[in-house]
Design an enzyme around this catalytic site. Structure first.
Site, PDB file in Angstrom:
ATOM      1  CB  SER A  88      46.093  19.757  42.660  1.00 18.96           C
ATOM      2  OG  SER A  88      46.820  21.391  43.270  1.00 18.96           O
ATOM      3  CB  THR A 190      48.260  19.274  49.168  1.00 15.76           C
ATOM      4  OG1 THR A 190      48.069  18.067  49.279  1.00 15.76           O
ATOM      5  CG2 THR A 190      47.200  19.416  50.338  1.00 15.76           C
ATOM      6  CB  THR A 208      44.394  17.117  48.114  1.00 11.52           C
ATOM      7  OG1 THR A 208      45.578  16.927  46.672  1.00 11.52           O
ATOM      8  CG2 THR A 208      43.642  16.067  48.779  1.00 11.52           C
ATOM      9  NE  ARG A 218      47.474   8.903  46.777  1.00 15.81           N
ATOM     10  CZ  ARG A 218      47.765   9.830  46.981  1.00 15.81           C
ATOM     11  NH1 ARG A 218      47.255  10.818  47.064  1.00 15.81           N
ATOM     12  NH2 ARG A 218      48.727   9.937  47.180  1.00 15.81           N
ATOM     13  CB  THR A 241      52.613  20.219  50.205  1.00 12.06           C
ATOM     14  OG1 THR A 241      51.378  19.688  48.481  1.00 12.06           O
ATOM     15  CG2 THR A 241      54.066  20.256  49.784  1.00 12.06           C
ATOM     16  N   GLY A 242      52.685  16.999  48.935  1.00 10.39           N
ATOM     17  CA  GLY A 242      53.453  15.879  48.377  1.00 10.39           C
ATOM     18  C   GLY A 242      53.436  14.861  47.800  1.00 10.39           C
TER      19      GLY A 242
END
Length: 330
Positions: A88, A190, A208, A218, A241-242
Site C-alpha cells: 500500500s 496509508t 501511500t 485518482r 488512513t482509510g
C-alpha cells in the site's frame, strides 16, 4: 501484516455501535469503550498509523540522536516506501486498473511549510520528492509527469515499482473486475507519521500508493494538506488512513488540530472527526477511517470507524503498538 488482517475483518458488516454525545443520530444505550492514552507526556516522541515498528524505530533513531522531527518523519516513512512486502506504500504498491503504480505523499514542518506529490510514477521515495518540492520550489504540490521529471532533476533514480507479486494480483483482479470501481477494505491504507523532537517542534509525513485498482489519475487524501495531514507547531498534528474520499470531504486532519486548539485532547478530537463522518454517511459500516493525533504536550490519541486499527508509538518510556477505540465496537 497485522493491518492486513484487520482490513479483511473490517469488510464484514458489523452492528455494535459506540454511543457518543457527538453522534446523536447513531446513539445507543451502550457505554463508551474508547481506548484513551493516559501515559505521561514526553518528548521526543513519534507515532505512526498501523503497527510499523521498523518505521518508528528509524524515526526514533533520528530523534534519540538529537535530530529534528522533519528528518525523523521522512526517514521513518521511507522504511515503508522501500518495503516491497507493504503493498500500500511505495515500491511494490498495488497498481491502478491500468497496471501503473502511482504514489501520493506529503510532508509538513514546524513552520507550516509543506510539500506534496500526486500521481508520481517510477520513483520509490515519494515523501522525499515532496520534501524537495517544499524546500526547493515556490510550490506546494507537483503532479504526474511534472512531479516525475522534477524528481529526476533532483537525482532520484527511475525504478519499476510494480513487483511480480502485485502484478500477479492485478492480473487476477482483471479477470472479474470488468473495470468497475471497487472499495475493497483491504486495498487502502496509508503510513502517516507525526513526531516531536527534543526541542518540542512537530513535523509530519504521509505516503501511500493509494486505493488498489483505482481509476487512473485518482488522488486520495494522503497528499492533501489539511486532509491526510496537518501540522500546527503551536497546537499539534494529525494524520489519517482509510478511504481518502471520506477524509477529503471533512478535511479531517485540519479539523482535529483545530479541535485541539479549542481545548480538546487528541483523543477527543479524533473521536469527533470520526463522528462527523459517520453521522453524515449512512454507508459507514462499509469503509474504514482511522486518525491519530498528537498535541504540543506529547499527548496522543486515535479513533476509527471499524475495530482493529492500531498505531505505533515510540518514546523514551516505551515502544508499543496501541489499539484504537472505534465507533463500531464489534
Amino acid at each position: 501484516m497485522q493491518r492486513r488482517k484487520f482490513l479483511k475483518k473490517s469488510a464484514i458488516g458489523t452492528a455494535g455501535i459506540l454511543s457518543t454525545p457527538l453522534a446523536t443520530s447513531c446513539k445507543e444505550n451502550t457505554p463508551p469503550t474508547t481506548t484513551i492514552d493516559t501515559s505521561e507526556a514526553v518528548k521526543p516522541i513519534v507515532i505512526a498509523t498501523w503497527n510499523v515498528p521498523n518505521s518508528t524505530s528509524k524515526a526514533w533513531d533520528v530523534l534519540n540522536a538529537g535530530g529534528n522531527s522533519l528528518d525523523a518523519v521522512e526517514k521513518g516513512v521511507m522504511e515503508e516506501e522501500a518495503d516491497v512486502s507493504n503493498q500500500s506504500v511505495g515500491k511494490g504498491g498495488r497498481p491502478d486498473r491500468d497496471g501503473n503504480v502511482t504514489l501520493d505523499a506529503c510532508i509538513m514542518d514546524k513552520y507550516g511549510n509543506c510539500g506534496s506529490v500526486v500521481y508520481l510514477q517510477n520513483v520509490t521515495h515519494a515523501v522525499s520528492v515532496a520534501r524537495k518540492v517544499m524546500e526547493d520550489t515556490p510550490h506546494v504540490i507537483l503532479a504526474g509527469k511534472g512531479a516525475e521529471q522534477f524528481a529526476y532533476e533532483k537525482g532520484f533514480p527511475k525504478e519499476n515499482l510494480l513487483t511480480e507479486k502485485s502484478k500477479r494480483e492485478w492480473l487476477e483482479w482483471k479477470k472479474t473486475s470488468q473495470y468497475e470501481p471497487i472499495i475493497n477494505i483491504e486495498n487502502h491504507d496509508t503510513i502517516g507519521m507525526l513526531a516531536i523532537d527534543e526541542n518540542g517542534d512537530i513535523s509530519g509525513a504521509c505516503t501511500t500508493s493509494g486505493m488498489a485498482y483505482k481509476i487512473g489519475g485518482r488522488v486520495g487524501d494522503s497528499p492533501i494538506i489539511g486532509a491526510g495531514l496537518f501540522v500546527d507547531n503551536e497546537i499539534g498534528a494529525a494524520t489519517a488512513t482509510g478511504v481518502g474520499e471520506k477524509v477529503l470531504k471533512t478535511l479531517g486532519s485540519f479539523l482535529i488540530v483545530e479541535l485541539m486548539r479549542q481545548g480538546k485532547s487528541p483523543q477527543e478530537a479524533c473521536e469527533e472527526a470520526v463522528n462527523r463522518i459517520v453521522t453524515k454517511d449512512k454507508d459507514y459500516k462499509n469503509f474504514q477511517i482511522g486518525y491519530i493525533a498528537i498535541n504540543k504536550k506529547g499527548e496522543t490519541g486515535s479513533y476509527c470507524v471499524q475495530p482493529g486499527f492500531t498505531y505505533r508509538k515510540y518514546s523514551k518510556n516505551e515502544h508499543k503498538n496501541v489499539p484504537s477505540g472505534s465507533f463500531i465496537t464489534s
